[in-house]
Design a protein around this motif. Structure first.
Motif, PDB file in Angstrom:
ATOM      1  N   LYS A  10       0.850  -1.191   0.000  1.00 19.63           N
ATOM      2  CA  LYS A  10       0.000   0.000   0.000  1.00 19.63           C
ATOM      3  C   LYS A  10       0.883   1.237   0.000  1.00 19.63           C
ATOM      4  O   LYS A  10       1.919   1.272   0.669  1.00 19.63           O
ATOM      5  N   VAL A  11       0.452   2.259  -0.742  1.00 20.16           N
ATOM      6  CA  VAL A  11       1.173   3.535  -0.760  1.00 20.16           C
ATOM      7  C   VAL A  11       0.170   4.666  -0.596  1.00 20.16           C
ATOM      8  O   VAL A  11      -1.023   4.516  -0.876  1.00 20.16           O
ATOM      9  N   ARG A  12       0.672   5.765  -0.117  1.00 20.57           N
ATOM     10  CA  ARG A  12      -0.134   6.979  -0.044  1.00 20.57           C
ATOM     11  C   ARG A  12       0.704   8.131  -0.555  1.00 20.57           C
ATOM     12  O   ARG A  12       1.870   8.279  -0.191  1.00 20.57           O
ATOM     13  N   VAL A  13       0.127   8.942  -1.436  1.00 22.99           N
ATOM     14  CA  VAL A  13       0.837  10.104  -1.960  1.00 22.99           C
ATOM     15  C   VAL A  13       0.063  11.368  -1.620  1.00 22.99           C
ATOM     16  O   VAL A  13      -1.166  11.367  -1.527  1.00 22.99           O
ATOM     17  N   GLU A  40      -4.488   7.064  -1.946  1.00 22.92           N
ATOM     18  CA  GLU A  40      -4.005   5.825  -1.347  1.00 22.92           C
ATOM     19  C   GLU A  40      -4.258   4.708  -2.341  1.00 22.92           C
ATOM     20  O   GLU A  40      -5.335   4.633  -2.940  1.00 22.92           O
ATOM     21  N   MET A  41      -3.271   3.855  -2.545  1.00 24.40           N
ATOM     22  CA  MET A  41      -3.391   2.787  -3.539  1.00 24.40           C
ATOM     23  C   MET A  41      -2.785   1.500  -2.998  1.00 24.40           C
ATOM     24  O   MET A  41      -1.694   1.511  -2.409  1.00 24.40           O
ATOM     25  N   GLY A  42      -3.508   0.412  -3.177  1.00 25.24           N
ATOM     26  CA  GLY A  42      -3.011  -0.887  -2.744  1.00 25.24           C
ATOM     27  C   GLY A  42      -3.439  -1.984  -3.692  1.00 25.24           C
ATOM     28  O   GLY A  42      -4.355  -1.812  -4.519  1.00 25.24           O
ATOM     29  N   VAL A  43      -2.788  -3.112  -3.579  1.00 26.30           N
ATOM     30  CA  VAL A  43      -3.144  -4.294  -4.375  1.00 26.30           C
ATOM     31  C   VAL A  43      -4.426  -4.887  -3.808  1.00 26.30           C
ATOM     32  O   VAL A  43      -4.639  -4.902  -2.592  1.00 26.30           O
ATOM     33  N   ALA A  44      -5.317  -5.371  -4.680  1.00 25.17           N
ATOM     34  CA  ALA A  44      -6.609  -5.904  -4.239  1.00 25.17           C
ATOM     35  C   ALA A  44      -7.007  -7.116  -5.068  1.00 25.17           C
ATOM     36  O   ALA A  44      -6.429  -7.379  -6.131  1.00 25.17           O
ATOM     37  N   GLY A 313       1.473  -6.711   5.733  1.00 26.36           N
ATOM     38  CA  GLY A 313       1.400  -6.956   7.158  1.00 26.36           C
ATOM     39  C   GLY A 313       1.693  -5.741   8.005  1.00 26.36           C
ATOM     40  O   GLY A 313       1.515  -5.756   9.223  1.00 26.36           O
ATOM     41  N   ASP A 314       2.161  -4.661   7.366  1.00 31.06           N
ATOM     42  CA  ASP A 314       2.511  -3.444   8.103  1.00 31.06           C
ATOM     43  C   ASP A 314       1.645  -2.260   7.677  1.00 31.06           C
ATOM     44  O   ASP A 314       1.965  -1.112   7.961  1.00 31.06           O
ATOM     45  N   GLU A 315       0.536  -2.549   6.989  1.00 32.36           N
ATOM     46  CA  GLU A 315      -0.316  -1.480   6.482  1.00 32.36           C
ATOM     47  C   GLU A 315      -0.961  -0.701   7.627  1.00 32.36           C
ATOM     48  O   GLU A 315      -1.200  -1.239   8.704  1.00 32.36           O
ATOM     49  N   PRO A 316      -1.219   0.589   7.398  1.00 32.27           N
ATOM     50  CA  PRO A 316      -1.860   1.390   8.442  1.00 32.27           C
ATOM     51  C   PRO A 316      -3.276   0.905   8.710  1.00 32.27           C
ATOM     52  O   PRO A 316      -3.994   0.500   7.798  1.00 32.27           O
ATOM     53  N   LYS A 317      -3.679   0.934   9.968  1.00 27.55           N
ATOM     54  CA  LYS A 317      -5.018   0.468  10.333  1.00 27.55           C
ATOM     55  C   LYS A 317      -6.079   1.551  10.099  1.00 27.55           C
ATOM     56  O   LYS A 317      -7.213   1.256   9.774  1.00 27.55           O
ATOM     57  N   ALA A 318      -5.690   2.830  10.258  1.00 25.94           N
ATOM     58  CA  ALA A 318      -6.653   3.916  10.131  1.00 25.94           C
ATOM     59  C   ALA A 318      -6.986   4.171   8.667  1.00 25.94           C
ATOM     60  O   ALA A 318      -6.119   4.048   7.798  1.00 25.94           O
ATOM     61  N   PRO A 319      -8.236   4.513   8.359  1.00 25.08           N
ATOM     62  CA  PRO A 319      -8.607   4.843   6.983  1.00 25.08           C
ATOM     63  C   PRO A 319      -7.960   6.147   6.532  1.00 25.08           C
ATOM     64  O   PRO A 319      -7.438   6.924   7.349  1.00 25.08           O
TER      65      PRO A 319
END
Length: 330
Positions: A10-13, A40-44, A313-319
């Motif tokens: 996941k990334v956030r710009v 925010e972009m992640g694999v799904a 496994g280290d992605e942020p929990k908050a939206p």
């Protein structure tokens, strides 16, 4: 297993708005502003696009979404297949107002997708791709690199030089409460211009760049004049002609239509004692034309696109909205 754990998931710009042209620098001068969009972009397993905020009204939430499309261009260029993405976006940048909303989406989508696959593409490659998509390099260059960008695109390759903004520069923008499509604003421009107009703009844009590079803020009011596009666009933005003619008499260093409009911007010395006078003049002029506008004091953004990345496994929990809450402009 170790490879999967270390792979970016996941990334956030954070990508800044931009203003283009600055008067005479038509399609060649851009400046990043501290008004932002976050992506925010992640694999799904299945594509999901979530949009937050009023600025996102009407933006597609399927695979025709611009951010999804430019992400796929990055993956194709890098030889990677990631057809399903989880994308979330919030933006403070108003759509079709001349503050680089499409450029910020393009730059943000390209940067996020590139970071998601380990950043195989260089900044220059992203700049070339963004310019080709936007068809001019000023907004995308400013959003990507930050600061002031002097650039050109010859239809094949874009080149740019970044100029550090003077710390005394502040920006007042008047954002009218109506949209102006870039296509319409470009459609009123003549296809041919006189040699006199061309020489006028070359001289003024050259002097403006020199003023920015040397800190000669006193020259901005003389240099920030245009003959190629603002006279033809003025009828599309009631009050613009009056503001262009008189804003410097009310404390502005210089004034211009921001990009294709309808937003107008004034460059101001941060230490000026006439800020309230200038703001009242601009908003009063627009109200006389029956135009309501939002006034905002901004500064040049110096960083350009900023990227955060997380591994599996280290992605942020908050939206997304919780994570950027302290960053959102009130």
């Amino acid at each position: 297993m170790e490879e999967n754990r270390n792979r970016i998931s996941k990334v956030r710009v954070k990508v800044p708005a931009s203003t283009a042209n600055l008067g005479p620098g038509f399609d060649t001068l851009g400046m990043a502003l501290d008004l932002y969009a976050w992506i925010e972009m992640g694999v799904a397993d299945q594509t999901r696009i979530t949009l937050h905020g009023d600025q996102m009204n009407g933006v597609p939430t399927d695979k025709s979404n611009l951010i999804y499309e430019v992400a796929q261009m990055v993956f194709k260029r890098a030889g990677v297949s990631l057809p399903e993405l989880d994308i979330a976006m919030y933006s403070d940048i108003p759509l079709t107002r001349g503050l680089g909303s499409s450029a910020s989406a393009i730059v943000g989508g390209l940067a996020a997708a590139n970071a998601l696959i380990g950043s195989p593409l260089s900044d220059d490659t992203l700049f070339q791709m963004a310019t080709e998509l936007e068809h001019h390099p000023d907004n995308v260059g400013a959003s990507l690199f930050g600061g002031l960008v002097v650039a050109f695109w010859d239809g094949t390759r874009a080149e740019h030089i970044r100029v550090e903004p003077d710390p005394q520069l502040e920006v007042l923008v008047a954002i009218p409460h109506f949209q102006l499509a870039t296509e319409k604003a470009r459609g009123v421009l003549p296809r041919q211009q006189s040699l006199e107009n061309a020489v006028f703009n070359v001289g003024h844009s050259s002097l403006l760049v020199a003023a920015f590079c040397t800190g000669r803020l006193d020259m901005i009011s003389r240099a920030m004049k245009d003959a190629l596009h603002q006279p033809y666009r003025a009828p599309l933005v009631p009050g613009l002609g009056h503001i262009l003619a008189e804003a410097t008499e009310h404390g502005a260093l210089g004034v211009a239509l921001s990009g294709a409009g309808p937003t107008m911007l004034a460059l101001v010395d941060r230490a000026s004692s006439r800020k309230a006078e200038l703001e009242n003049f601009m908003i009063g002029t627009l109200r006389q034309e029956g135009i309501e506008a939002t006034m905002m004091w901004l500064s040049p953004d110096r960083q350009g696109v900023q990227i955060e990345a997380w591994t599996a496994g280290d992605e942020p929990k908050a939206p997304l909205m919780e994570m950027i809450k302290g960053d959102v402009r009130a």
